[in-house]
Design a protein around this motif. Structure first.
Motif, PDB file in Angstrom:
ATOM      1  N   SER A 204      48.287  30.643  46.723  1.00  0.00           N
ATOM      2  CA  SER A 204      48.464  31.702  47.732  1.00  0.00           C
ATOM      3  C   SER A 204      48.390  33.052  47.037  1.00  0.00           C
ATOM      4  O   SER A 204      49.409  33.715  46.805  1.00  0.00           O
ATOM      5  N   ARG A 205      47.193  33.460  46.707  1.00  0.00           N
ATOM      6  CA  ARG A 205      47.013  34.686  45.920  1.00  0.00           C
ATOM      7  C   ARG A 205      46.562  35.887  46.755  1.00  0.00           C
ATOM      8  O   ARG A 205      46.734  37.023  46.341  1.00  0.00           O
ATOM      9  N   PHE A 206      45.990  35.632  47.939  1.00  0.00           N
ATOM     10  CA  PHE A 206      45.441  36.734  48.735  1.00  0.00           C
ATOM     11  C   PHE A 206      45.919  36.656  50.177  1.00  0.00           C
ATOM     12  O   PHE A 206      46.170  35.572  50.712  1.00  0.00           O
ATOM     13  N   CYS A 207      46.029  37.804  50.781  1.00  0.00           N
ATOM     14  CA  CYS A 207      46.514  37.918  52.158  1.00  0.00           C
ATOM     15  C   CYS A 207      45.485  37.342  53.131  1.00  0.00           C
ATOM     16  O   CYS A 207      44.297  37.676  53.063  1.00  0.00           O
ATOM     17  N   GLU A 212      43.794  41.466  50.787  1.00  0.00           N
ATOM     18  CA  GLU A 212      44.369  42.083  49.591  1.00  0.00           C
ATOM     19  C   GLU A 212      45.249  41.076  48.841  1.00  0.00           C
ATOM     20  O   GLU A 212      45.564  39.997  49.349  1.00  0.00           O
ATOM     21  N   MET A 213      45.660  41.465  47.645  1.00  0.00           N
ATOM     22  CA  MET A 213      46.486  40.567  46.818  1.00  0.00           C
ATOM     23  C   MET A 213      47.886  40.395  47.404  1.00  0.00           C
ATOM     24  O   MET A 213      48.435  41.308  48.032  1.00  0.00           O
ATOM     25  N   LEU A 214      48.430  39.201  47.178  1.00  0.00           N
ATOM     26  CA  LEU A 214      49.833  38.935  47.485  1.00  0.00           C
ATOM     27  C   LEU A 214      50.622  38.991  46.186  1.00  0.00           C
ATOM     28  O   LEU A 214      50.155  38.520  45.144  1.00  0.00           O
ATOM     29  N   VAL A 215      51.818  39.558  46.240  1.00  0.00           N
ATOM     30  CA  VAL A 215      52.679  39.612  45.051  1.00  0.00           C
ATOM     31  C   VAL A 215      54.013  38.949  45.389  1.00  0.00           C
ATOM     32  O   VAL A 215      54.451  38.948  46.538  1.00  0.00           O
ATOM     33  N   LYS A 223      56.078  35.815  49.325  1.00  0.00           N
ATOM     34  CA  LYS A 223      55.076  36.730  48.792  1.00  0.00           C
ATOM     35  C   LYS A 223      54.791  37.788  49.855  1.00  0.00           C
ATOM     36  O   LYS A 223      55.007  37.565  51.058  1.00  0.00           O
ATOM     37  N   GLN A 224      54.268  38.927  49.388  1.00  0.00           N
ATOM     38  CA  GLN A 224      54.003  40.023  50.315  1.00  0.00           C
ATOM     39  C   GLN A 224      52.699  40.708  49.947  1.00  0.00           C
ATOM     40  O   GLN A 224      52.362  40.865  48.768  1.00  0.00           O
ATOM     41  N   CYS A 225      51.960  41.115  50.981  1.00  0.00           N
ATOM     42  CA  CYS A 225      50.700  41.822  50.785  1.00  0.00           C
ATOM     43  C   CYS A 225      50.972  43.208  50.201  1.00  0.00           C
ATOM     44  O   CYS A 225      51.915  43.901  50.607  1.00  0.00           O
ATOM     45  N   ILE A 226      50.128  43.634  49.249  1.00  0.00           N
ATOM     46  CA  ILE A 226      50.334  44.926  48.588  1.00  0.00           C
ATOM     47  C   ILE A 226      49.789  46.096  49.412  1.00  0.00           C
ATOM     48  O   ILE A 226      50.101  47.248  49.124  1.00  0.00           O
ATOM     49  N   LYS A 227      48.992  45.808  50.438  1.00  0.00           N
ATOM     50  CA  LYS A 227      48.394  46.881  51.236  1.00  0.00           C
ATOM     51  C   LYS A 227      49.444  47.509  52.142  1.00  0.00           C
ATOM     52  O   LYS A 227      50.105  46.818  52.923  1.00  0.00           O
ATOM     53  N   ASP A 228      49.606  48.839  52.056  1.00  0.00           N
ATOM     54  CA  ASP A 228      50.655  49.534  52.807  1.00  0.00           C
ATOM     55  C   ASP A 228      50.534  49.340  54.310  1.00  0.00           C
ATOM     56  O   ASP A 228      51.541  49.244  55.016  1.00  0.00           O
TER      57      ASP A 228
END
Length: 418
Positions: A204-207, A212-215, A223-228
């Motif tokens: 689960s690396r991308f939204c 966008e990337m998940l962190v 995990k959460q998407c990095i896109k504001d």
């Protein structure tokens, strides 16, 4: 010495005490306190965020430790223990005693930092995943447990191997576990939970909404998407699977199937994934009809079991067990799904609960883990664990006590809540 007899195991009856050697004069049923991979002793409840054991507080302490801080104000923080994984395989060691019991390869935070020194892995806070905790009431010192994937650390295999540790397939540890050993059963549940979380992180690396990337967030529990403009939260995936023992009540028979991937002579229950928009009962009826052409009426819930030993793409399946009562009897096997399916009498199924098969597999796997930890062998095919040919082989057997299929079958054989 008394003769070793076949035994079956069920979760549904009061716990029966056992002697260490498993010798009995009659056939009997034995309970597990909880299904294999359940009963995790370090995740029974999540502390409140203000508690030093909570994911939030422990994660803040982790970041301070990684920054080099070593002195803390009272109350002092809990101790940390780390369990490394390589490609879904937990670090394990063997006690080397007569029964070749294994244990998880926990490392203190300091020891783990030392092990990583000079390796291909740089420890950062986003790599560690919170597993749970034990308070001072449960252990001499308060402990928070973490897991980490160190698959890039090729040199770690040799470095940890020198300490008689080895990264072992979870399925091998599962078969190697003596279900009378509470400590090993607890270790298995912890390792299963850890593997499920780490494999979920790896896949689960991308939204799924914006790409966008998940962190990791909340110490790796989500995990959460990095896109504001998105910030989508993603939680660990669980794939529900229905598994059912189909029963011909009038003729006192059960339907068992075999797949080409099964080890020789093994038969089991039907199973299949739940589809969107259907109930569990509907999934039982659909899967039974699709695979065998049998129509099912009444469906009765039995129990459930987490199953973290599937493929990495589905790291945490939840097996949900049922008894399904057939309303038709003619079998039409879907050969793309099954190799065969047959009705079996209660007596034949009872004879298939062959404890000797499970004991041979357990001892072989436990010995294999011991040898791997000592660097004697690199491992072997899991199927060979069932081919330790000693004495007369049963014409068929069913999955061992680590699988919910065993308990569905055992419950029916012994007339427990069926």
């Amino acid at each position: 010495m008394p003769t070793l007899v076949s035994k079956s195991i069920s979760y549904l009856k009061p716990l029966i005490s056992r002697t260490p050697n498993y010798y009995f004069s009659t056939t009997m049923s034995i309970t597990l306190q909880s299904p294999v991979f359940a009963g995790n002793p370090i995740r029974s409840k999540t502390p409140k965020s203000s508690d030093p054991f909570s994911p939030t507080s422990a994660f803040q302490t982790l970041k301070l430790l990684l920054s080099g801080q070593t002195h803390f104000q009272d109350p002092s923080p809990p101790k940390f223990k780390v369990l490394p994984f390589i490609k879904g395989r937990p670090l394990a060691g063997s006690t080397g005693d007569l029964v070749k019991k294994w244990h998880l390869g926990w490392l203190s935070f300091g020891d783990f930092k030392d092990v990583l020194e000079g390796s291909e892995v740089k420890m950062t806070h986003d790599l560690l995943v919170y597993l749970g905790c034990k308070s001072k009431e449960e252990e001499e010192d308060s402990v928070v447990y973490w897991a980490i994937d160190v698959s890039e650390g090729v040199s770690l295999v040799e470095k940890l191997g020198s300490k008689e540790f080895c990264f072992v397939e979870l399925r091998t540890l599962m078969v190697a576990t003596d279900w009378a050993d509470d400590s090993a059963m607890s270790d298995l549940a912890i390792a299963g939970h850890a593997r499920a979380l780490l494999e979920w992180h790896n896949t689960s690396r991308f939204c799924g909404s914006c790409g966008e990337m998940l962190v990791p967030a909340e110490a790796g529990r989500k995990k959460q998407c990095i896109k504001d403009s998105c910030k989508k939260r993603v939680y660990p995936r669980v794939d529900p699977v229905v598994i059912m023992l189909v029963i011909d009540k009038e003729n006192d028979r059960a339907l068992l199937s075999k797949q080409s991937r099964f080890v020789p002579r093994m038969w089991s229950c039907l199973a299949g994934f739940l589809e969107p928009g259907e109930s569990l009962e509907e999934a039982v009826r659909r899967e039974t009809w699709e695979e065998t052409g049998i129509e099912v009426g009444e469906v009765v819930y039995h129990s459930s079991q987490p199953w973290p030993v599937g493929p990495s793409s589905m790291p945490c399946q939840l097996m949900i067990g049922f008894f399904a009562y057939a309303t038709s009897l003619e079998i039409n096997v879907d050969k793309s799904e099954l190799e065969d399916a047959k009705w079996h009498s209660r007596e034949d199924v009872k004879n298939a609960l062959t404890f000797s098969e499970y004991e041979k597999a357990q001892k072989t796997s436990a010995y294999k883990v011991d040898q791997m930890c000592k660097g004697v062998e690199k491992g072997q095919n899991l199927a060979s664990d069932f081919n330790v040919e000693s004495g007369e082989l049963a014409p068929m057997f069913v999955p061992g006590p680590y699988a919910i299929a065993h308990h569905l079958i055992s419950s029916w054989v012994h007339h427990y809540q069926v």
